[in-house]
Design a protein around this motif. Sequence first.
Motif, short mmCIF file in Angstrom:
data_model
loop_
_atom_site.label_atom_id
_atom_site.label_comp_id
_atom_site.label_asym_id
_atom_site.label_seq_id
_atom_site.Cartn_x
_atom_site.Cartn_y
_atom_site.Cartn_z
N UNK A 1 50.67 32.33 33.13
CA UNK A 1 50.46 31.25 32.16
C UNK A 1 49.03 30.74 32.22
N UNK A 2 48.48 30.68 33.43
CA UNK A 2 47.09 30.25 33.58
C UNK A 2 46.13 31.20 32.86
N UNK A 3 46.35 32.51 33.04
CA UNK A 3 45.49 33.50 32.40
C UNK A 3 45.67 33.48 30.88
N UNK A 4 46.91 33.32 30.43
CA UNK A 4 47.15 33.26 28.99
C UNK A 4 46.46 32.05 28.37
N UNK A 5 46.49 30.93 29.07
CA UNK A 5 45.84 29.72 28.58
C UNK A 5 44.33 29.91 28.52
N UNK A 6 43.74 30.55 29.55
CA UNK A 6 42.30 30.81 29.56
C UNK A 6 41.90 31.75 28.42
N UNK A 7 42.71 32.78 28.19
CA UNK A 7 42.42 33.71 27.11
C UNK A 7 42.50 33.01 25.75
N UNK A 8 43.48 32.15 25.59
CA UNK A 8 43.64 31.42 24.32
C UNK A 8 42.45 30.51 24.08
N UNK A 9 41.99 29.84 25.12
CA UNK A 9 40.84 28.94 24.96
C UNK A 9 39.57 29.72 24.60
N UNK A 10 39.39 30.89 25.20
CA UNK A 10 38.23 31.72 24.87
C UNK A 10 38.29 32.18 23.42
N UNK A 11 39.49 32.51 22.96
CA UNK A 11 39.67 32.92 21.56
C UNK A 11 39.39 31.76 20.62
N UNK A 12 39.86 30.57 20.97
CA UNK A 12 39.62 29.41 20.11
C UNK A 12 38.14 29.02 20.08
N UNK A 13 37.46 29.22 21.20
CA UNK A 13 36.02 28.96 21.22
C UNK A 13 35.27 29.89 20.27
N UNK A 14 35.66 31.16 20.27
CA UNK A 14 35.01 32.11 19.37
C UNK A 14 35.30 31.76 17.92
N UNK B 1 34.33 26.25 33.18
CA UNK B 1 34.94 25.16 32.42
C UNK B 1 36.25 25.60 31.78
N UNK B 2 36.30 26.83 31.27
CA UNK B 2 37.55 27.35 30.71
C UNK B 2 38.61 27.46 31.78
N UNK B 3 38.22 27.90 32.97
CA UNK B 3 39.17 28.00 34.08
C UNK B 3 39.74 26.64 34.43
N UNK B 4 38.88 25.60 34.48
CA UNK B 4 39.37 24.26 34.78
C UNK B 4 40.25 23.71 33.66
N UNK B 5 39.83 23.98 32.42
CA UNK B 5 40.62 23.50 31.28
C UNK B 5 41.99 24.15 31.23
N UNK B 6 42.07 25.43 31.62
CA UNK B 6 43.37 26.11 31.65
C UNK B 6 44.28 25.49 32.70
N UNK B 7 43.74 25.16 33.86
CA UNK B 7 44.53 24.48 34.90
C UNK B 7 45.00 23.10 34.42
N UNK C 1 39.74 19.36 19.77
CA UNK C 1 39.32 18.48 20.86
C UNK C 1 38.94 19.25 22.12
N UNK C 2 39.80 20.17 22.55
CA UNK C 2 39.59 20.85 23.83
C UNK C 2 38.38 21.77 23.78
#
Length: 572
Positions: free
Chosen positions: A110-123, A91-97, A466-467
């Motif tokens: 940019x895709x990897x940076x977005x995925x990493x940011x989302x994982x950080x925000x989830x934590x 789901x994080x991979x899809x959300x980053x795309x 939201x995300x």
Amino acid sequence: MASAHLMRVVQTVEVLEAVVRRAFGPHGGQVLFTRDTGQAMVSRSGTRILTALRLDNPLARMIVEWVSGHSSRTGDGSKSFILLLASLVRTIDRAACWDLSLSHSSGSDLHCSSARRLAYELLSFSLQLDHLITVRVVPYGQRLAWKDMFTVLPSPVQKLLLAFFHTRLSHNNCIFISGLLCELLSNWTAEDPQPYSALQFLNDTWPALYTPVVGFPVGNSRLLEGQIIHRDFAVPSTPTAQGPVKAVVLTEPLGRFMEAGDVLQIGNKGSISPLGSFTERSLECVLSHLQSLGVSVLLSSVKQSAAVLALAAQAQMGVVECIGQEDLVLFSRLSEATPVSTFWNIRPENVVSLAFCKPILLGAHRYVHVGFPAKDHLRPCSLVVCGAGAGQSEQHALAMQDAIKMLLTTWQPPASEQLENPTHVTAKNTSHHQSGLQGCVLTAGGTFEFLLSRALRQNSVNGQSNVVSWILADSLLCIPRYIYSNKPGSFAQIQATIGKFPEHPVDGTIHLKCERSTQDPGLESAFCKYQLLLAVLQCVSQLFRTDAVIHTSSRLKTISNISCEEGGEAEG
């Protein structure tokens, strides 16, 4: 983080997901492993399945270590851990795309940076989970009352255990094993309304509390009064005609108590006899002193000399030697005995009274069976776990220990088991809501995931996260999807039913009922679910913080190793 590494993370968790998915849920099957020795192992335990795998992939090994650490603390959730982890990563991979498409950007970095940011925000968002669960999930559950286990049949505790074993053991043995464990708990807790200390005691001393017996059906498993010491008599004990059996616990060979130049104190009047050397006569004095104290059994953690055993046999004094540390600790705690290491420290207060001390044959092995006088309404007992093979008996024993850990976590969740990263979640941050989760259980079968997913979706509409709320809400539903994969209609039915519930129930506990089956689905712990969610979110963050996996053909050099090598070259 390279794009190839992100793809490798997704592939790794999906491989582990495919392994545990077959054994997941109440209708999951058992996994058969064949070892190099040809021995077969059949198990439904997620931790046992994952740790049995030969993993060369460092990411897979790291994930399995996370799962094992979580399971060792809470006793539950290893398969759910992998399934939820895989769902979150996808789901994080899809959300980053999707995030990149909205910003009209492209590029693997940019895709990897977005995925990493989302994982950080989830934590970071996990700081809000305890409050969200307490307010929006817990009201739909019920509180466990330990006293109900002795008055209500089936009690909530029994339902909780039955649902737990349905995910770990063969369906044919779940009812019997859960009933046996309930009987064990009732003997040890003595109807204590706050059983945390008793559960902690059982968890700490578990290896000494059970005895595996091979070659008999599981239905032959039973409880025995007192304790089984997993050694046989080196010198048989002579049963007393009446009255208690008196014993002394030794931690050193009796011959080492008296060496050249030592003195021996005999009797209670202070008479002292000098000893120039260790002789048979001096040993006779030792045993005579023990007999004067009424001692008829010596329990030793070490091996005694042949002379000691021979003289003990003449004195009709039983000897049990080489007792394991785990058995010795349990015996000392139950009898309140103080082990002695020197003869001159043996006093009447070191002598313990036992209700009985006799040999017992369990399967092909002889052990020592001891009983303790009744005290504080407690009924100390040991568990005999039978199985057709060693693997089956050990599997059932480990499942029962994990069930005790699950109850321990449910009853009084330790604050130290929160996320270990102080930057995000600490014990201080989470402890103020733990009282709302303590002892709370919900109907098993995805109720927790459905309720929390609904709360998260409403939070993503009304709040600012939201995300990440949407990511977590969508990923959580993977658990009930797998549970009802063979009956998709049940998934939609329960989801629709929960969607009609009021957001803030005020008329007391609401029990979810599903028309999918006449069988009671049982209960599951809200706090164990919460702990699982926190552990998975931390694991996800760790996976996405990894930049790359570097394969080496030799041992990596650390700074200390390099310094040592440079120092050695300089000296040479």
